[in-house]
Design an enzyme around this catalytic site. Structure first.
Site, PDB file in Angstrom:
ATOM      1  N   ASP A  63       0.695  -1.150   0.248  1.00  0.00           N
ATOM      2  CA  ASP A  63      -0.209   0.110  -0.028  1.00  0.00           C
ATOM      3  C   ASP A  63       0.803   1.187   0.147  1.00  0.00           C
ATOM      4  O   ASP A  63       1.995   1.175   0.236  1.00  0.00           O
ATOM      5  CB  ASP A  63      -0.895   0.089   1.089  1.00  0.00           C
ATOM      6  CG  ASP A  63      -0.446  -0.227   2.446  1.00  0.00           C
ATOM      7  OD1 ASP A  63       0.713  -0.288   2.516  1.00  0.00           O
ATOM      8  OD2 ASP A  63      -0.982  -0.556   3.358  1.00  0.00           O
ATOM      9  N   ASN A 132      -8.257   0.540  14.375  1.00  0.00           N
ATOM     10  CA  ASN A 132      -9.592   0.247  14.204  1.00  0.00           C
ATOM     11  C   ASN A 132      -9.889  -1.021  13.562  1.00  0.00           C
ATOM     12  O   ASN A 132     -11.089  -1.008  12.971  1.00  0.00           O
ATOM     13  CB  ASN A 132      -9.932   1.555  13.364  1.00  0.00           C
ATOM     14  CG  ASN A 132      -9.359   1.474  11.968  1.00  0.00           C
ATOM     15  OD1 ASN A 132      -8.619   0.770  11.582  1.00  0.00           O
ATOM     16  ND2 ASN A 132      -9.843   2.409  10.814  1.00  0.00           N
ATOM     17  N   HIS A 134      -8.252  -2.244  10.930  1.00  0.00           N
ATOM     18  CA  HIS A 134      -8.056  -2.341   9.023  1.00  0.00           C
ATOM     19  C   HIS A 134      -6.865  -3.161   9.066  1.00  0.00           C
ATOM     20  O   HIS A 134      -6.028  -3.518  10.015  1.00  0.00           O
ATOM     21  CB  HIS A 134      -7.877  -0.938   8.721  1.00  0.00           C
ATOM     22  CG  HIS A 134      -6.555   0.011   8.976  1.00  0.00           C
ATOM     23  ND1 HIS A 134      -6.448   1.335   9.061  1.00  0.00           N
ATOM     24  CD2 HIS A 134      -5.166  -0.574   9.292  1.00  0.00           C
ATOM     25  CE1 HIS A 134      -5.073   1.489   9.436  1.00  0.00           C
ATOM     26  NE2 HIS A 134      -4.450   0.466   9.512  1.00  0.00           N
ATOM     27  N   GLU A 139     -10.362  -0.309   5.136  1.00  0.00           N
ATOM     28  CA  GLU A 139     -10.883   0.218   6.359  1.00  0.00           C
ATOM     29  C   GLU A 139     -12.310  -0.017   6.734  1.00  0.00           C
ATOM     30  O   GLU A 139     -13.035  -0.868   5.918  1.00  0.00           O
ATOM     31  CB  GLU A 139     -10.901   1.828   6.358  1.00  0.00           C
ATOM     32  CG  GLU A 139      -9.909   2.429   5.794  1.00  0.00           C
ATOM     33  CD  GLU A 139      -8.862   2.932   7.161  1.00  0.00           C
ATOM     34  OE1 GLU A 139      -8.941   2.232   8.160  1.00  0.00           O
ATOM     35  OE2 GLU A 139      -8.140   3.663   6.965  1.00  0.00           O
TER      36      GLU A 139
HETATM   37  O1  6PG Z   1       1.219   0.375   7.117  1.00  0.00           O
HETATM   38  C1  6PG Z   1       0.851  -0.471   6.224  1.00  0.00           C
HETATM   39  O2  6PG Z   1       1.730  -1.027   5.458  1.00  0.00           O
HETATM   40  C2  6PG Z   1      -0.450  -1.106   6.518  1.00  0.00           C
HETATM   41  O3  6PG Z   1      -1.272  -0.666   5.500  1.00  0.00           O
HETATM   42  C3  6PG Z   1      -1.223  -0.520   7.797  1.00  0.00           C
HETATM   43  O4  6PG Z   1      -2.404  -1.727   7.757  1.00  0.00           O
HETATM   44  C4  6PG Z   1      -0.476  -0.995   9.077  1.00  0.00           C
HETATM   45  O5  6PG Z   1       0.052  -2.385   8.870  1.00  0.00           O
HETATM   46  C5  6PG Z   1      -1.162  -0.578  10.346  1.00  0.00           C
HETATM   47  O6  6PG Z   1      -1.948   0.550  10.256  1.00  0.00           O
HETATM   48  C6  6PG Z   1      -0.311  -0.922  11.487  1.00  0.00           C
HETATM   49  O7  6PG Z   1       0.386   0.006  11.588  1.00  0.00           O
HETATM   50  P1  6PG Z   1       1.738  -0.123  12.649  1.00  0.00           P
HETATM   51  O8  6PG Z   1       2.388  -1.433  12.203  1.00  0.00           O
HETATM   52  O9  6PG Z   1       2.608   1.230  12.396  1.00  0.00           O
HETATM   53  O10 6PG Z   1       1.166  -0.188  13.912  1.00  0.00           O
END
Ligand code: 6PG
Length: 232
Positions: A63, A132, A134, A139
């Site tokens: 992403d 949340n 996701h 989301e």
């Molecule tokens: O950042 C990404 O590549 C992900 O898409 C995202 O889903 C992330 O894994 C979570 O938001 C947790 O984020 P942290 O690992 O920073 O807690």
């Protein structure tokens, strides 16, 4: 979903790297879908200690934030360059990436969807857990998107990074969709980081719902869920 509890972030990172090393020994050119953020950083550092294992592995970026350029210090691109592609010496021919500039979104989503259909399924998909619930930028919503898509970000996701609130346009993301995730041969789900207790509790209720995209992982036959008990 196989759930393993580990008592520290380093134990979680080591365990995750071991799981990947064992798969890559069987299938050196496997297709690895890479998350960013705090959760996988330690795992990538562990992997880099055995970088000789990864001389054929292919990587696809999971992403990326919209509204900031790929060269921005907070982009997923920069993160992957610093923590995975550089340290593991993943060559450009083995790395699939995409841009998120507004005029490129549509063509990039189509291109990456086609790439996943032609080269997939993903062999290993790394996921972190959003506060949340996701996964990637899928989301909580009334419905989830199966395809690689432009995602509307939740306020809590935008708050993750000040650079995302800086522009005049609302921040968005591009990310692999639920089909790409659910068709992966293996998912390594890293649960660590502050403020995730509620999301973990929701997942452990074993109710599958679009209010918590991570709850769909209960339906996947090969998920290694590693939970860092020192953090959540
Ligand atoms: O950042 C990404 O590549 C992900 O898409 C995202 O889903 C992330 O894994 C979570 O938001 C947790 O984020 P942290 O690992 O920073 O807690």
């Amino acid at each position: 979903m196989k759930v393993t509890y580990l008592d520290s972030y380093s134990a979680l990172s080591e365990k995750a790297a071991q799981l990947i090393a064992s798969d890559v020994q069987q299938n050196p050119a496997l297709l690895f879908c890479a998350a960013t953020g705090g959760s996988p950083t330690g795992m990538y550092a562990e992997m880099s200690k055995q970088k000789e294992l990864y001389s054929e592995m292919r990587v696809i970026k999971m992403d990326e934030w919209g509204i900031i350029p790929l060269s921005h210090p907070d982009s997923c691109e920069t993160y992957l360059e610093n923590h995975l592609l550089g340290p593991l010496e993943i060559t450009a021919d083995r790395y699939t990436t995409f841009d998120t500039a507004p005029d490129l979104v549509e063509t990039e989503c189509t291109r990456i969807s086609q790439f996943i259909h032609a080269n997939g399924p993903l062999d290993i998909c790394i996921l972190g857990l959003g506060k949340n619930g996701h996964i990637a930028f899928n989301e909580p919503a009334e419905t989830l998107n199966p395809d690689f898509h432009k995602a509307k970000l939740a306020e809590s996701t935008i708050a993750h990074d000040p650079a995302l609130s800086a522009g005049s346009e609302p921040a968005y993301g591009l990310c692999v969709g639920m089909e790409g995730i659910m068709q992966s041969k293996k998912i390594i789900f890293l649960v660590t980081g502050k403020g995730k207790q509620e999301a973990v509790k929701r997942i452990m209720e074993r109710r599958i719902g679009t209010d918590c995209p991570a709850s769909f992982l209960w339906m996947h036959p090969n998920v290694e869920c590693l939970i860092d008990t020192s953090a959540v």
